[in-house]
Design a protein around this motif. Structure first.
Motif, PDB file in Angstrom:
ATOM      1  N   SER A 161       0.854  -0.892   0.368  1.00  0.00           N
ATOM      2  CA  SER A 161      -0.325   0.214   0.290  1.00  0.00           C
ATOM      3  C   SER A 161       0.627   1.268  -0.211  1.00  0.00           C
ATOM      4  CB  SER A 161      -0.790   0.103   1.444  1.00  0.00           C
ATOM      5  OG  SER A 161      -1.861  -1.011   1.205  1.00  0.00           O
ATOM      6  N   GLN A 162       2.083   1.326   0.821  1.00  0.00           N
ATOM      7  CA  GLN A 162       2.353   2.303   0.574  1.00  0.00           C
ATOM      8  C   GLN A 162       3.584   2.590  -0.428  1.00  0.00           C
ATOM      9  OE1 GLN A 162       6.104   1.444   4.214  1.00  0.00           O
ATOM     10  NE2 GLN A 162       3.943   2.412   5.666  1.00  0.00           N
ATOM     11  N   HIS A 163       4.337   1.606  -1.464  1.00  0.00           N
ATOM     12  CA  HIS A 163       4.355   1.865  -2.502  1.00  0.00           C
ATOM     13  C   HIS A 163       3.264   2.395  -3.601  1.00  0.00           C
ATOM     14  CE1 HIS A 163       7.105   0.912  -6.108  1.00  0.00           C
ATOM     15  NE2 HIS A 163       5.951  -0.179  -6.368  1.00  0.00           N
ATOM     16  N   ARG A 166       3.264   5.886  -2.436  1.00  0.00           N
ATOM     17  CA  ARG A 166       3.861   6.582  -3.231  1.00  0.00           C
ATOM     18  C   ARG A 166       3.888   6.603  -4.885  1.00  0.00           C
ATOM     19  NH1 ARG A 166       6.845   3.913   1.349  1.00  0.00           N
ATOM     20  NH2 ARG A 166       7.449   2.602  -0.434  1.00  0.00           N
TER      21      ARG A 166
END
Length: 279
Positions: A161-163, A166
């Motif tokens: 999710s963070q990737h 970003r």
């Protein structure tokens, strides 16, 4: 005679008074004697009551003394019985001590056996408790493993999710940059368009002024559309061509006119009906 009778009367009166005084004194003595007899009777009654009370007290004291003697006799008997019982108790204690000494080894063995049984029961209980704790520990380890797997999966999802976030942020930044670039270009284009529009309006105003300032032309009273402007220019061109042709027919040398496609100036070729303020 009168004096003698008065003296007798006086003597009689004196005798009567003396008799009356004697009677009163006699009554007083009788009353005093009666009171004395009454007091004497009360004293006798009190004395008799005191004698009766003394007799009763003497009887009570005698009774208490007899009871005290009985109690002392019972106390001596109880002391004797106590001494005898203490003697028997010491004998029984000696017998019990002998029996205790005799059965001491048996009691020790029995106690040892009972202690071993108790210890064995406690060991069984402890083994059962250890088994239960091991089962619970295995369940806890299994639950911990499942939770660790879930945590690892959630961590992977969080990293993904963070990737993705970003990546979306970079894409959003690129889109924002493109939007800013397009906005800047739009601003430049709008400024250039305003400049071109201003120049076109000035050029059109000059054309209108030149077109309607010729001899025989009436200045417009209202706004001029593109079609009206083209018609006026076409009329001027046609008049010049006719004038040029007339001069040539008369044999007057005139310079050649530039070949212009008049069709391009026809009102039907206009794409809009732009209006201009009258000059």
């Amino acid at each position: 005679m009168e004096g003698r009778s008065s003296g007798e009367a006086a003597r009689r009166e004196a005798v009567g008074d003396a008799d009356a005084g004697g009677a009163l004194r006699e009554q007083a003595r009788v009353a005093e004697l009666t009171g004395t007899q009454t007091g004497d009777q009360e004293l006798r009654e009190q004395l008799q009551k005191a004698k009766d009370d003394y007799s009763m007290a003497t009887g009570a004291i005698s009774s208490l003394q007899r009871q005290l003697e009985i109690q002392e006799s019972q106390l001596r008997r109880i002391k004797s019985e106590k001494e005898m019982l203490q003697k028997k108790l010491r004998e029984r204690e000696n017998q019990l001590q002998a029996m205790s000494t005799k059965f001491c080894s048996l009691r020790e063995e029995r106690k040892h056996e009972e202690m071993m049984v108790t210890i064995e029961k406690e060991n069984c209980s402890l083994r059962q408790a250890v088994t239960e704790q091991e089962c619970r520990l295995a369940e806890q380890n299994k639950l911990i493993s499942e939770l660790q797997g879930t945590v690892s999966k959630l961590q992977a999802e969080v990293l993904s999710s963070q990737h993705h976030i970003r990546k979306q942020q970079r894409a959003q930044a690129a889109i924002q940059s493109q939007a800013e670039t397009l906005e800047h270009r739009e601003l430049q284009t709008r400024v250039a368009l305003e400049c071109i529009t201003s120049r076109f309006e000035r050029y059109r105003s000059k054309i209108i002024q030149a077109t309607f300032s010729t001899a025989g032309s009436k200045p417009p009273q209202a706004e001029v559309t593109d079609e009206e402007l083209l018609e006026a220019m076409q009329k001027i061109i046609n008049e010049r061509m006719e004038f040029h042709q007339m001069l040539k027919q008369k044999g007057i040398k005139v310079p050649l006119l530039h070949s212009t496609d008049t069709a391009t100036l026809s009102p039907t070729s206009a794409k809009g009906r732009r209006k201009s303020p009258a000059r």
